[in-house]
Write an enzyme that holds these catalytic residues in place. Structure first.
Site, PDB file in Angstrom:
ATOM      1  N   SER A 176      27.832  27.812  67.700  1.00  0.00           N
ATOM      2  CA  SER A 176      27.083  28.941  68.252  1.00  0.00           C
ATOM      3  C   SER A 176      27.439  30.208  67.486  1.00  0.00           C
ATOM      4  O   SER A 176      28.619  30.531  67.328  1.00  0.00           O
ATOM      5  CB  SER A 176      27.466  29.100  69.729  1.00  0.00           C
ATOM      6  OG  SER A 176      26.773  30.176  70.279  1.00  0.00           O
TER       7      SER A 176
ATOM      8  N   CYS B 107      30.216  32.208  81.844  1.00  0.00           N
ATOM      9  CA  CYS B 107      29.155  31.558  82.634  1.00  0.00           C
ATOM     10  C   CYS B 107      29.534  31.473  84.101  1.00  0.00           C
ATOM     11  O   CYS B 107      28.676  31.429  84.967  1.00  0.00           O
ATOM     12  CB  CYS B 107      28.895  30.137  82.139  1.00  0.00           C
ATOM     13  SG  CYS B 107      28.702  30.035  80.397  1.00  0.00           S
TER      14      CYS B 107
HETATM   15  N1  PLP Z   1      30.521  25.321  74.374  1.00  0.00           N
HETATM   16  C1  PLP Z   1      31.528  26.185  74.473  1.00  0.00           C
HETATM   17  C2  PLP Z   1      32.938  25.719  74.286  1.00  0.00           C
HETATM   18  C3  PLP Z   1      31.264  27.527  74.774  1.00  0.00           C
HETATM   19  O1  PLP Z   1      32.284  28.392  74.892  1.00  0.00           O
HETATM   20  C4  PLP Z   1      29.926  27.928  74.966  1.00  0.00           C
HETATM   21  C5  PLP Z   1      29.609  29.308  75.348  1.00  0.00           C
HETATM   22  O2  PLP Z   1      30.199  29.872  76.234  1.00  0.00           O
HETATM   23  C6  PLP Z   1      28.903  26.983  74.827  1.00  0.00           C
HETATM   24  C7  PLP Z   1      29.242  25.689  74.531  1.00  0.00           C
HETATM   25  C8  PLP Z   1      27.451  27.377  74.982  1.00  0.00           C
HETATM   26  O3  PLP Z   1      27.051  28.110  73.831  1.00  0.00           O
HETATM   27  P1  PLP Z   1      25.686  28.947  73.733  1.00  0.00           P
HETATM   28  O4  PLP Z   1      25.933  30.212  74.461  1.00  0.00           O
HETATM   29  O5  PLP Z   1      25.485  29.181  72.266  1.00  0.00           O
HETATM   30  O6  PLP Z   1      24.601  28.117  74.295  1.00  0.00           O
END
Ligand code: PLP
Length: 648
Positions: free
Chosen positions: A215, A342
């Site tokens: 990301s 989140c």
């Molecule tokens: N995986 C991890 C470990 C993350 O920290 C996050 C974001 O908080 C995500 C996945 C999701 O990423 P994105 O915001 O790009 O969808």
């Protein structure tokens, strides 16, 4: 107000100036559609291809597929769909050949929610009915390899993140690969590499990893751009179909400004001039950790530092809630979080810390501090200085107010103090707060004269009494309890408090009533302090005013304060927040009256009506203050909606 120190890089990062410049240039000069065959399209295509080649080098992607996505959630989705479609095909073939099919979807217990939620979603949608199983982690946050060894032969798909977003725990990927190999596991393997980019070495082509989502916004690129690596030969099913972009792997016109910005970040990673080295980051984190330990006695780190990202610290201060710590940090301009962004709006304890077996008392107080590899020494100096300031703000002895409200899970308790703040009485202390109240009273060197519950078994008088060595319950003397020049008396089920005259309490001298509403109190003179209810205070004999129209947005607050110099601006944040950073609004310093001491000050404001404008961090507590005063009959009170956070 303080300048902002952003220490929440695992949630998202600011955008690198070079990335902003690259995105702007792309919008000016590479706005063409990379699928077009004219010159404008070719320029965009060159940028697209160049960035992919760069990403391939930085990630060591070799001959694997590498496609641009909108972010990691999309990458995870695509990987899960691809793996599950392959399982479905295998199962269909197995039906004819009679071969047994793996039936387990394994994911690390501390994975980002995008992983188990996507697994459950696609498992349901594809009608596979495979078993989802969380792979447990040990107290160090790392996957339990002995459990993986047992389950790996049955696993169709294994998902284990490279590094955890809440704790920074770095997974033992070599150990996981070894177990998958030793057990000849048929599993496909996804590694969520979101938190690893720029912080851990990656050489994907040399690993057994089948899918690796990334990301951009976790490493100085904007939101809405990401990458997905798919090992050469690993099954692949597109999530989005349409115009056939990204070689048909991911349709939709490419996000060229995002790709250009991500390219600028990857370029910095490749040239190695801008970002700090692993060793430098470790040294910076060590300084932050030392400042935290000095600032907050008893602080514990929730994951072993030797096995975590050099940019993440997850810690708890026993006896102090995450909320209290975050409020103090925020007031000092230090942006940290209680866990993942989140779940910041959900009050639930962290499932990551739960999975590691961190005791509830610690996870209720957990704070994550994370920074990015762009940090420099001046930033770390400033952060350490602010952390120490936050510690002083939290622990300094609190000045006593006449009356302090103690709130927990919708119930209120009350502390009454004498003028010198050396003696107090606790009424209905909430059980959950008993240890905290005891610690605060000791820090203030304040003697607890009595503690009692107004209704049987309602509060935590027993718990507090035991901690403070005071026999719980109303002492029962007819003369009541003297507290400095004031007196607390029992009248039936009510307890009356006010200034004593010749050892007696006249009806017009009663200031506060606890327990049942009492007869023998002058109408409008006293405040009733309730154990249950919102607002927690009422004024017998006075009709409450409606609380509509109490909101002032930032612009109308400025206009109101300018046109009403007589208005009193009141900061209702708690003392440690005020100490960490005093509130000023539109050139005016706020008077500080924490929400927990509002009842004690309300009588004064009701006696000489003067416009009141309440302010706090985000607008929640100030709204409660304004509502409370309206219900008590004060017509001219408002609050700054959105709080200091939006008022600039
Ligand atoms: N995986 C991890 C470990 C993350 O920290 C996050 C974001 O908080 C995500 C996945 C999701 O990423 P994105 O915001 O790009 O969808």
């Amino acid at each position: 107000m303080n300048s902002e120190l952003y220490l929440d890089a695992n949630a998202t990062s600011p955008v690198l100036p070079a990335a902003i410049a690259a995105a702007t240039t792309a919008m000016h000069t590479c706005f063409g559609n990379p699928s077009s065959s004219h010159a404008a399209g070719l320029r965009a295509k060159a940028l697209l291809d160049g960035t992919r080649a760069l990403a391939r080098r930085v990630l060591g992607a070799g001959s694997g597929r590498l496609m641009f996505t909108s972010g990691a959630t999309e990458g995870i989705q695509t990987a899960v769909l691809s793996a599950l479609c392959a399982v479905r095909e295998r199962r269909l073939l197995g039906k004819t050949s009679g071969e047994a099919c793996p039936d387990l979807l394994l994911y690390g217990a501390t994975e980002h929610k995008a992983v188990p939620e996507s697994l459950a979603h696609w498992n349901r949608l594809l009608g596979l009915d495979l078993e989802l199983r969380a792979l447990p982690v040990g107290a160090d946050g790392r996957h339990r390899l002995e459990v993986l060894r047992e389950l790996a032969p049955r696993a169709a798909f294994v998902c284990t993140m490279a590094a955890n977003n809440e704790t920074g725990v770095v997974s033992n990927l070599d150990g996981i690969a070894a177990v998958l190999n030793e057990t000849a596991s048929p599993a496909l393997w996804m590694v969520d590499c979101v938190q690893a980019l720029g912080k851990l070495p990656l050489n994907l082509d040399r690993t057994r990893i089948d899918y690796a989502p990334f990301s951009g916004h976790k490493l100085y690129a904007p939101k809405g751009i990401g990458l997905l690596y798919v090992r050469e030969g690993a099954p692949y099913t597109p999530l989005m179909c349409g115009g056939g972009q990204e070689a048909g792997q991911r349709s939709g016109t490419e996000n060229m400004s995002g790709i250009a910005a991500l390219g600028a970040v990857l370029d910095e990673l490749e040239t190695g001039n801008t970002f700090r080295s692993h060793g430098q980051l470790l040294a910076m984190r060590e300084r932050l950790a030392a400042a935290l330990v000095e600032a907050f006695p008893g602080l514990v780190f929730n994951a072993p530092l030797a096995q975590t990202l050099p940019t993440t610290l997850n810690f708890s201060v026993p006896g102090v809630s995450s909320k209290e710590l975050l409020d103090v940090f925020d007031a000092a301009g230090v942006r940290v979080s209680a866990g993942s962004a989140c779940s910041a709006s959900k009050a639930a304890p962290s499932y990551v810390l739960d999975a590691m077996g961190v005791p509830n008392a610690c996870s209720a107080s957990a704070v994550r501090l994370s920074f990015g590899p762009l940090a420099d020494e001046a930033f770390i100096d400033a952060a350490c200085e602010r952390i120490l300031r936050c510690g002083r703000a939290l622990y300094q002895a609190r000045p006593a107010a006449a009356l302090q409200q103690l709130e927990s899970f919708g119930a209120s308790g009350w502390l009454l103090f004498d003028e010198a703040g050396t003696q107090c009485i606790a009424i209905d202390p909430p059980v959950a707060l008993a240890p905290r109240i005891a610690a605060d009273l000791r820090a203030r060197r304040c003697r607890l004269l009595a503690c009692f519950d107004t209704s049987h078994g309602a509060g935590g008088a027993d718990a507090l009494g035991e901690l403070m060595n005071v026999a719980p319950g109303w002492p029962g003397e007819g003369a009541g309890i003297a507290l400095g020049q004031d007196l607390l008396l029992q009248r039936g089920d009510a307890f009356l408090f006010g200034r004593a005259r010749d050892g007696a309490l006249e009806p017009d001298a009663v200031r506060f009533v606890f327990g049942a509403p009492a007869a023998g109190v002058a109408a409008g003179a006293a405040l009733c302090c309730h154990r249950i209810g919102e607002p927690a205070v009422s004024r017998p004999g006075v009709d409450p005013l409606p609380d509509e129209g109490i909101d002032l947005d930032a612009v109308s607050a400025a206009a109101y304060l300018e046109s009403h110099p007589e208005a009193l601006l009141v900061d209702v944040r708690e003392l440690p927040e005020h100490t960490a950073g005093a509130a000023r609004l539109h050139g005016r310093a706020a008077q500080h009256v924490p929400l927990s001491q509002l009842a004690g000050r309300a009588a004064e404001w009701l006696g000489q009506p003067r416009p009141l404008v309440f302010v706090c961090r985000s607008g929640n507590r100030s709204a409660r203050a304004a509502r409370t005063l309206r219900r008590l009959g004060h017509a001219q009170c408002w609050h700054v909606a959105g709080g200091l956070a939006l008022a600039g």
